[in-house]
Design a protein around this motif. Structure first.
Motif, PDB file in Angstrom:
ATOM      1  N   LYS A   1      28.568  -1.838 -16.351  1.00 28.37           N
ATOM      2  CA  LYS A   1      27.546  -1.137 -17.121  1.00 28.37           C
ATOM      3  C   LYS A   1      26.673  -2.129 -17.894  1.00 28.37           C
ATOM      4  CE  LYS A   1      28.318   3.183 -16.070  1.00 28.37           C
ATOM      5  NZ  LYS A   1      28.722   4.159 -17.089  1.00 28.37           N
ATOM      6  N   PRO A   2      25.504  -1.688 -18.346  1.00 27.69           N
ATOM      7  CA  PRO A   2      24.597  -2.564 -19.110  1.00 27.69           C
ATOM      8  C   PRO A   2      25.244  -3.082 -20.389  1.00 27.69           C
ATOM      9  CG  PRO A   2      23.493  -0.538 -18.444  1.00 27.69           C
ATOM     10  CD  PRO A   2      24.944  -0.347 -18.144  1.00 27.69           C
ATOM     11  N   THR A   3      24.804  -4.249 -20.807  1.00 27.99           N
ATOM     12  CA  THR A   3      25.242  -4.838 -22.075  1.00 27.99           C
ATOM     13  C   THR A   3      24.017  -5.149 -22.917  1.00 27.99           C
ATOM     14  OG1 THR A   3      25.154  -7.124 -21.259  1.00 27.99           O
ATOM     15  CG2 THR A   3      27.215  -5.902 -20.896  1.00 27.99           C
ATOM     16  N   ALA A   4      24.243  -5.563 -24.149  1.00 27.92           N
ATOM     17  CA  ALA A   4      23.131  -5.900 -25.028  1.00 27.92           C
ATOM     18  C   ALA A   4      22.331  -7.083 -24.503  1.00 27.92           C
ATOM     19  CB  ALA A   4      23.656  -6.202 -26.432  1.00 27.92           C
ATOM     20  N   THR A   5      23.014  -8.010 -23.857  1.00 27.11           N
ATOM     21  CA  THR A   5      22.335  -9.207 -23.346  1.00 27.11           C
ATOM     22  C   THR A   5      21.757  -9.014 -21.947  1.00 27.11           C
ATOM     23  OG1 THR A   5      24.455 -10.063 -22.538  1.00 27.11           O
ATOM     24  CG2 THR A   5      23.738 -10.768 -24.747  1.00 27.11           C
ATOM     25  N   PHE A   6      22.256  -8.022 -21.212  1.00 26.17           N
ATOM     26  CA  PHE A   6      21.733  -7.757 -19.871  1.00 26.17           C
ATOM     27  C   PHE A   6      21.683  -6.253 -19.657  1.00 26.17           C
ATOM     28  CE2 PHE A   6      21.481  -7.472 -15.288  1.00 26.17           C
ATOM     29  CZ  PHE A   6      20.577  -8.478 -15.000  1.00 26.17           C
TER      30      PHE A   6
ATOM     31  N   PRO B   1      18.572  -0.248 -12.555  1.00 24.46           N
ATOM     32  CA  PRO B   1      18.146   0.084 -13.916  1.00 24.46           C
ATOM     33  C   PRO B   1      19.318   0.567 -14.772  1.00 24.46           C
ATOM     34  CG  PRO B   1      16.617   1.001 -12.302  1.00 24.46           C
ATOM     35  CD  PRO B   1      17.786   0.466 -11.527  1.00 24.46           C
ATOM     36  N   ALA B   2      19.198   0.375 -16.077  1.00 24.72           N
ATOM     37  CA  ALA B   2      20.287   0.702 -16.998  1.00 24.72           C
ATOM     38  C   ALA B   2      20.669   2.173 -16.950  1.00 24.72           C
ATOM     39  CB  ALA B   2      19.888   0.306 -18.423  1.00 24.72           C
ATOM     40  N   ASP B   3      19.703   3.039 -16.678  1.00 21.76           N
ATOM     41  CA  ASP B   3      19.971   4.477 -16.708  1.00 21.76           C
ATOM     42  C   ASP B   3      20.382   5.033 -15.343  1.00 21.76           C
ATOM     43  OD1 ASP B   3      17.551   4.194 -15.465  1.00 21.76           O
ATOM     44  OD2 ASP B   3      16.466   5.645 -16.704  1.00 21.76           O
ATOM     45  N   TRP B   4      20.720   4.133 -14.402  1.00 23.86           N
ATOM     46  CA  TRP B   4      21.151   4.606 -13.081  1.00 23.86           C
ATOM     47  C   TRP B   4      22.471   5.358 -13.226  1.00 23.86           C
ATOM     48  CZ3 TRP B   4      17.963   3.935  -8.956  1.00 23.86           C
ATOM     49  CH2 TRP B   4      18.444   4.393  -7.725  1.00 23.86           C
ATOM     50  N   LYS B   5      22.554   6.558 -12.660  1.00 16.82           N
ATOM     51  CA  LYS B   5      23.747   7.389 -12.795  1.00 16.82           C
ATOM     52  C   LYS B   5      24.832   6.915 -11.832  1.00 16.82           C
ATOM     53  CE  LYS B   5      21.240  11.485 -14.353  1.00 16.82           C
ATOM     54  NZ  LYS B   5      20.956  12.917 -14.102  1.00 16.82           N
ATOM     55  N   THR B   6      26.023   6.672 -12.366  1.00 19.56           N
ATOM     56  CA  THR B   6      27.121   6.149 -11.544  1.00 19.56           C
ATOM     57  C   THR B   6      28.388   6.984 -11.667  1.00 19.56           C
ATOM     58  OG1 THR B   6      27.772   4.637 -13.336  1.00 19.56           O
ATOM     59  CG2 THR B   6      26.251   3.769 -11.665  1.00 19.56           C
ATOM     60  N   ASP B   7      28.284   8.179 -12.234  1.00 27.36           N
ATOM     61  CA  ASP B   7      29.470   9.037 -12.316  1.00 27.36           C
ATOM     62  C   ASP B   7      29.703   9.714 -10.967  1.00 27.36           C
ATOM     63  OD1 ASP B   7      28.221  12.065 -12.654  1.00 27.36           O
ATOM     64  OD2 ASP B   7      26.950  10.494 -13.530  1.00 27.36           O
ATOM     65  N   GLN B   8      30.917  10.220 -10.778  1.00 27.47           N
ATOM     66  CA  GLN B   8      31.318  10.775  -9.495  1.00 27.47           C
ATOM     67  C   GLN B   8      30.416  11.923  -9.054  1.00 27.47           C
ATOM     68  OE1 GLN B   8      33.918   9.512  -7.555  1.00 27.47           O
ATOM     69  NE2 GLN B   8      33.100  10.853  -5.969  1.00 27.47           N
ATOM     70  N   SER B   9      30.088  12.814  -9.963  1.00 32.75           N
ATOM     71  CA  SER B   9      29.262  13.963  -9.586  1.00 32.75           C
ATOM     72  C   SER B   9      27.855  13.531  -9.176  1.00 32.75           C
ATOM     73  CB  SER B   9      29.197  14.971 -10.740  1.00 32.75           C
ATOM     74  OG  SER B   9      28.631  14.384 -11.898  1.00 32.75           O
ATOM     75  N   SER B  10      27.293  12.534  -9.849  1.00 37.28           N
ATOM     76  CA  SER B  10      25.958  12.056  -9.486  1.00 37.28           C
ATOM     77  C   SER B  10      25.964  11.383  -8.123  1.00 37.28           C
ATOM     78  CB  SER B  10      25.439  11.074 -10.544  1.00 37.28           C
ATOM     79  OG  SER B  10      25.246  11.713 -11.780  1.00 37.28           O
TER      80      SER B  10
ATOM     81  N   PHE C   1       6.829 -12.326  -4.677  1.00 33.87           N
ATOM     82  CA  PHE C   1       7.700 -11.729  -5.692  1.00 33.87           C
ATOM     83  C   PHE C   1       7.562 -12.481  -7.014  1.00 33.87           C
ATOM     84  CE2 PHE C   1       9.445  -9.210  -2.429  1.00 33.87           C
ATOM     85  CZ  PHE C   1      10.332  -8.298  -2.963  1.00 33.87           C
ATOM     86  N   ASP C   2       7.596 -13.800  -6.956  1.00 35.32           N
ATOM     87  CA  ASP C   2       7.506 -14.610  -8.169  1.00 35.32           C
ATOM     88  C   ASP C   2       6.195 -14.377  -8.898  1.00 35.32           C
ATOM     89  OD1 ASP C   2      10.000 -15.678  -7.725  1.00 35.32           O
ATOM     90  OD2 ASP C   2       9.263 -17.529  -6.800  1.00 35.32           O
ATOM     91  N   ARG C   3       5.103 -14.313  -8.165  1.00 38.01           N
ATOM     92  CA  ARG C   3       3.797 -14.130  -8.791  1.00 38.01           C
ATOM     93  C   ARG C   3       3.691 -12.781  -9.493  1.00 38.01           C
ATOM     94  NH1 ARG C   3       0.198 -16.395  -3.712  1.00 38.01           N
ATOM     95  NH2 ARG C   3       0.755 -18.596  -3.937  1.00 38.01           N
ATOM     96  N   LYS C   4       4.392 -11.807  -8.973  1.00 37.78           N
ATOM     97  CA  LYS C   4       4.376 -10.472  -9.581  1.00 37.78           C
ATOM     98  C   LYS C   4       5.435 -10.324 -10.669  1.00 37.78           C
ATOM     99  CE  LYS C   4       2.595  -6.374  -9.775  1.00 37.78           C
ATOM    100  NZ  LYS C   4       1.226  -6.184 -10.289  1.00 37.78           N
ATOM    101  N   GLY C   5       6.304 -11.326 -10.799  1.00 36.15           N
ATOM    102  CA  GLY C   5       7.344 -11.273 -11.810  1.00 36.15           C
ATOM    103  C   GLY C   5       8.541 -10.440 -11.415  1.00 36.15           C
ATOM    104  N   PHE C   6       8.703 -10.180 -10.110  1.00 41.40           N
ATOM    105  CA  PHE C   6       9.851  -9.412  -9.637  1.00 41.40           C
ATOM    106  C   PHE C   6      11.060 -10.331  -9.475  1.00 41.40           C
ATOM    107  CE2 PHE C   6       6.691  -6.457  -7.307  1.00 41.40           C
ATOM    108  CZ  PHE C   6       6.484  -5.750  -8.470  1.00 41.40           C
ATOM    109  N   SER C   7      12.246  -9.777  -9.663  1.00 38.03           N
ATOM    110  CA  SER C   7      13.482 -10.531  -9.471  1.00 38.03           C
ATOM    111  C   SER C   7      14.365  -9.741  -8.506  1.00 38.03           C
ATOM    112  CB  SER C   7      14.196 -10.745 -10.811  1.00 38.03           C
ATOM    113  OG  SER C   7      14.632  -9.509 -11.340  1.00 38.03           O
ATOM    114  N   ASP C   8      15.681  -9.879  -8.630  1.00 40.45           N
ATOM    115  CA  ASP C   8      16.577  -9.114  -7.760  1.00 40.45           C
ATOM    116  C   ASP C   8      16.978  -7.785  -8.394  1.00 40.45           C
ATOM    117  OD1 ASP C   8      18.116 -10.287  -9.733  1.00 40.45           O
ATOM    118  OD2 ASP C   8      19.757 -10.853  -8.406  1.00 40.45           O
ATOM    119  N   VAL C   9      16.359  -7.409  -9.508  1.00 41.60           N
ATOM    120  CA  VAL C   9      16.608  -6.106 -10.124  1.00 41.60           C
ATOM    121  C   VAL C   9      15.872  -5.033  -9.323  1.00 41.60           C
ATOM    122  CG1 VAL C   9      16.352  -4.697 -12.193  1.00 41.60           C
ATOM    123  CG2 VAL C   9      16.890  -7.134 -12.397  1.00 41.60           C
ATOM    124  N   VAL C  10      16.592  -3.995  -8.904  1.00 42.09           N
ATOM    125  CA  VAL C  10      16.011  -2.933  -8.098  1.00 42.09           C
ATOM    126  C   VAL C  10      15.139  -2.040  -8.990  1.00 42.09           C
ATOM    127  CG1 VAL C  10      16.487  -0.930  -6.644  1.00 42.09           C
ATOM    128  CG2 VAL C  10      17.953  -2.957  -6.506  1.00 42.09           C
ATOM    129  N   ALA C  11      13.883  -1.912  -8.615  1.00 43.15           N
ATOM    130  CA  ALA C  11      12.957  -1.004  -9.301  1.00 43.15           C
ATOM    131  C   ALA C  11      12.502   0.029  -8.275  1.00 43.15           C
ATOM    132  CB  ALA C  11      11.771  -1.769  -9.860  1.00 43.15           C
TER     133      ALA C  11
END
Length: 246
Positions: free
Chosen positions: A72-77, A111-120, A222-232
């Motif tokens: 899950k997300p943390t304060a630093t990530f 993303p931090a708000d991605w649902k990962t519970d069983q029902s979702s 990707f670099d020029r647009k500021g994208f990384s390996d985070v899925v958006a």
């Protein structure tokens, strides 16, 4: 599916010089092997990424047992991470003449708000990254091939979106640039080194661009647009016309 495979002769070579292979029949079902180092992988994840909040266990496994660890997300990530364990139970069929990792695990950063519970996870809107990472983790062992830096894998032939309301229909294998460098490899002394890669979903035009010009040219965009390996999920296609003059 299409990827680079070392021991076959490709019928087609991309404009970037990479062979294109279309997989035939997968290997027959076999009982999973390995499963000896799940704890070491889990400890490695927690040491470098954060507490494993849950593990999505396979009930039935073919060839290798693939679990998905959810951090899950943390304060630093402030992102959610999915990390496999089990892909590295067996070596991939890498080419003898290339010094590339044979033991690999995969990660996706959501993303931090991605649902990962069983029902979702009963809804493909939330489950498709899990399905994708599990399929890719098993692919090298079922088709006697390998995955490495810059490999692209379409979702079928022809490629189709992973889910109806998302344009992504393929993925590229990249280093986990959003993770600490110490996370990138796990040394199991006297046994093997496990390399961790990121799975980054792509638009159809981005996969075609990579085949024409190579992974490095795509990553420059990707670099020029500021994208990384985070899925958006709503990320723009970096090869779209409005980006061509970067």
């Amino acid at each position: 599916m299409t990827t680079e495979k070392p021991e076959q002769t490709a019928d087609v070579v991309s404009l970037s010089g990479n062979p294109i292979y279309r997989h035939g029949e997968p290997a027959p079902w076999s009982a999973p092997q390995g499963e000896e180092f799940i704890q070491q992988i889990s400890d490695h994840i927690e040491q470098h990424l954060g507490t494993v909040d849950a593990v999505f266990h396979e009930l039935v496994s073919d060839t290798v047992h693939i679990d998905v660890h959810i951090v899950k997300p943390t304060a630093t990530f402030p992102y959610t991470r999915l990390v496999t364990s089990g892909m590295s139970d067996l070596p991939m069929s890498t080419p003898d003449e290339m010094d590339v990792p044979r033991y690999v695990e995969l990660m996706m950063t959501l993303p931090a708000d991605w649902k990962t519970d069983q029902s979702s996870f009963e809804d493909e809107t939330w489950y498709w990254p899990v399905r994708l990472i599990k399929q890719l983790a098993r692919l090298p062992h079922k088709y006697r091939t390998w995955l490495g830096f810059g490999h692209t894998i379409p979702n079928g032939d022809p490629a189709e979106p992973y889910v109806a309301d998302i344009a992504f229909c393929g993925a590229i294998i990249l280093p986990p640039v959003s993770a600490p460098e110490d996370f990138h490899t796990l040394d199991i002394p006297g046994v093997k080194n496990v390399t961790f890669y990121s799975v980054v979903p792509l638009h159809a035009n981005e996969m075609a661009f990579k085949l024409r010009l190579g992974a490095d040219k795509l990553l420059e965009k990707f670099d020029r647009k500021g994208f990384s390996d985070v899925v958006a999920p709503d990320r723009a296609d970096v090869t779209a016309k409005r980006f061509l003059f970067w």
